[in-house]
Design a protein around this motif. Structure first.
Motif, PDB file in Angstrom:
ATOM      1  N   SER A 187      -8.839   0.064  33.517  1.00  0.00           N
ATOM      2  CA  SER A 187      -9.676  -0.609  34.508  1.00  0.00           C
ATOM      3  C   SER A 187     -11.149  -0.536  34.130  1.00  0.00           C
ATOM      4  CB  SER A 187      -9.460   0.013  35.893  1.00  0.00           C
ATOM      5  OG  SER A 187     -10.322  -0.559  36.857  1.00  0.00           O
ATOM      6  N   ILE A 188     -11.587   0.626  33.681  1.00  0.00           N
ATOM      7  CA  ILE A 188     -12.981   0.792  33.255  1.00  0.00           C
ATOM      8  C   ILE A 188     -13.290  -0.150  32.096  1.00  0.00           C
ATOM      9  CG2 ILE A 188     -14.626   2.402  32.218  1.00  0.00           C
ATOM     10  CD1 ILE A 188     -13.204   4.650  33.758  1.00  0.00           C
ATOM     11  N   ALA A 189     -12.376  -0.202  31.133  1.00  0.00           N
ATOM     12  CA  ALA A 189     -12.582  -1.058  29.964  1.00  0.00           C
ATOM     13  C   ALA A 189     -12.628  -2.536  30.339  1.00  0.00           C
ATOM     14  CB  ALA A 189     -11.474  -0.810  28.942  1.00  0.00           C
ATOM     15  N   ASN A 190     -11.955  -2.893  31.451  1.00  0.00           N
ATOM     16  CA  ASN A 190     -11.900  -4.285  31.888  1.00  0.00           C
ATOM     17  C   ASN A 190     -12.912  -4.601  32.982  1.00  0.00           C
ATOM     18  OD1 ASN A 190      -9.797  -4.826  30.099  1.00  0.00           O
ATOM     19  ND2 ASN A 190      -8.228  -4.234  31.589  1.00  0.00           N
ATOM     20  N   GLY A 191     -13.925  -3.748  33.128  1.00  0.00           N
ATOM     21  CA  GLY A 191     -14.982  -4.017  34.091  1.00  0.00           C
ATOM     22  C   GLY A 191     -14.698  -3.601  35.509  1.00  0.00           C
ATOM     23  N   GLY A 192     -13.687  -2.770  35.714  1.00  0.00           N
ATOM     24  CA  GLY A 192     -13.422  -2.241  37.054  1.00  0.00           C
ATOM     25  C   GLY A 192     -12.375  -2.990  37.841  1.00  0.00           C
ATOM     26  N   GLY A 193     -11.676  -3.927  37.223  1.00  0.00           N
ATOM     27  CA  GLY A 193     -10.633  -4.671  37.926  1.00  0.00           C
ATOM     28  C   GLY A 193      -9.418  -3.822  38.226  1.00  0.00           C
ATOM     29  N   PRO A 194      -8.572  -4.270  39.177  1.00  0.00           N
ATOM     30  CA  PRO A 194      -7.388  -3.489  39.544  1.00  0.00           C
ATOM     31  C   PRO A 194      -6.352  -3.464  38.435  1.00  0.00           C
ATOM     32  CG  PRO A 194      -7.353  -5.625  40.628  1.00  0.00           C
ATOM     33  CD  PRO A 194      -8.689  -5.518  39.961  1.00  0.00           C
TER      34      PRO A 194
END
Length: 350
Positions: free
Chosen positions: A326-333
């Motif tokens: 999620s962190i790597a993807n900008g915080g998405g679920p």
């Protein structure tokens, strides 16, 4: 006959494990291995009656040892654990069990196939305050749980092998999983790095559990204050576990919000606030790490599944891995899939 326990790793956490293993009745700290000569010298001074080993192969001798505790760097956990299981040893692995779900799952299946004890060092599951909160949940004292949050902060200890999330959050994920007797179904995370571009120093993560329970975790090794705190809010009562408060580690608040069942004359619904007493329960003075080591020895003797077994270790790694994504993807679920565990190889008497 005492259970002969070897310890692999005498760095930051190893001395604490050695001390507690040595205090467990029916257990013998029979060997300590570390590849660093300086640490072996220190171990020899502190434990004159224990064999200090310079070879990993010696440590895997199942004729000499019954069980092994692994307190080595996280990136070595999976390899060392697999070799120990294959050698016929029961093992306790410090958290995290592995750095991927694939490795953690494989170790759990291997332990089942070989009928070996695989336990993970989720120490807070053996903390008397956490155990008390579990009782409050089981008895319905808190009512339906709305949400919880933890803060695990300090200035240091800064690692160069894993980030703050993988270093600190296993504690909090294991606590929530233990309390709710469930795994997250969805997670979100945001993190930032300020000291090392490859490793997050601070992470804010939200875990959604079945029943619409939200759990928020804040970890950092770049903070001015040391905090080890958890708050849990229920429909009937609320609890705060502050591990830094020696006088009142656990506080139970008779506080709640009571929504009205019917509207007033204007069609509006009102909520009443209730604030009663604060209860500070007396808790056993047992050191959690001692309780963990004692439980491990008990499971080695009885062949029972540990409370913090391999399955629990896999579930924690799954949440760690998902938040990292999620962190790597900008915080998405990130959705978490159900894990297809087969029946356990050991007796499950938990």
């Amino acid at each position: 006959m005492a259970t002969r326990v070897a310890l692999a790793g005498y760095g930051y956490w190893g001395p604490n494990l050695a001390r507690n293993i040595g205090q467990v009745e029916r257990a013998e700290l029979a060997g300590i291995f570390d590849p660093d000569p300086g640490k072996r010298e220190l171990a020899a001074k502190r434990h004159p009656g224990t064999a200090v080993l310079s070879s990993w192969e010696e440590t895997l001798d199942s004729q000499r040892f019954d069980a092994l505790v692994i307190a080595a760097p996280a990136e070595t956990h999976a390899r060392l654990a697999e070799e120990a299981l294959q050698a016929g040893l029961d093992i306790l692995v410090e958290k995290p069990l592995a750095l991927s779900v694939e490795d953690a799952f494989r170790l759990t299946l291997l332990a089942d196939d070989l009928e070996r004890v695989l336990m993970v060092g989720h120490t807070y599951e053996y903390n008397p305050a956490v155990e008390k909160i579990r009782v409050l949940l089981e008895t319905g004292t808190l009512g339906a749980v709305f949400y919880g949050y933890t803060q695990r902060l300090n200035l240091g200890r800064i690692r160069d092998d894993i980030d703050a999330w993988w270093n600190l959050a296993p504690h909090d994920i294991s606590i929530f999983n233990f309390l709710f007797q469930a795994s997250p179904i969805r997670v979100w995370g945001q993190g930032s790095h300020h000291l090392n571009p490859a490793l997050a120093d601070v992470v804010f993560a939200t875990l959604e559990y079945p029943g619409n329970i939200l759990a928020h975790i804040h970890v950092s090794w770049l903070d001015p204050s040391k905090e080890r705190k958890m708050t849990l809010v229920g429909a009937e009562k609320m609890v705060v576990f502050d591990d830094m408060d020696a006088d009142a580690r656990l506080r139970i608040y008779d506080k709640k919000a009571i929504p009205s069942e019917s509207p007033d004359q204007y069609g509006l619904y009102h909520t009443k606030l209730h604030a009663g007493d604060i209860l500070i329960p007396q808790l056993p003075m047992t050191e959690p790490l001692f309780a963990e080591c004692r439980h491990f020895v008990h499971c080695v003797e009885t062949r029972e599944r540990p409370r913090s077994d391999g399955r629990g270790g896999v579930r924690v790694v799954q949440a760690l891995e998902a938040v990292s994504r999620s962190i790597a993807n900008g915080g998405g679920p990130v959705e978490l899939e159900s894990l297809p565990f087969p029946a356990a190889g050991l007796r499950d008497l938990r």
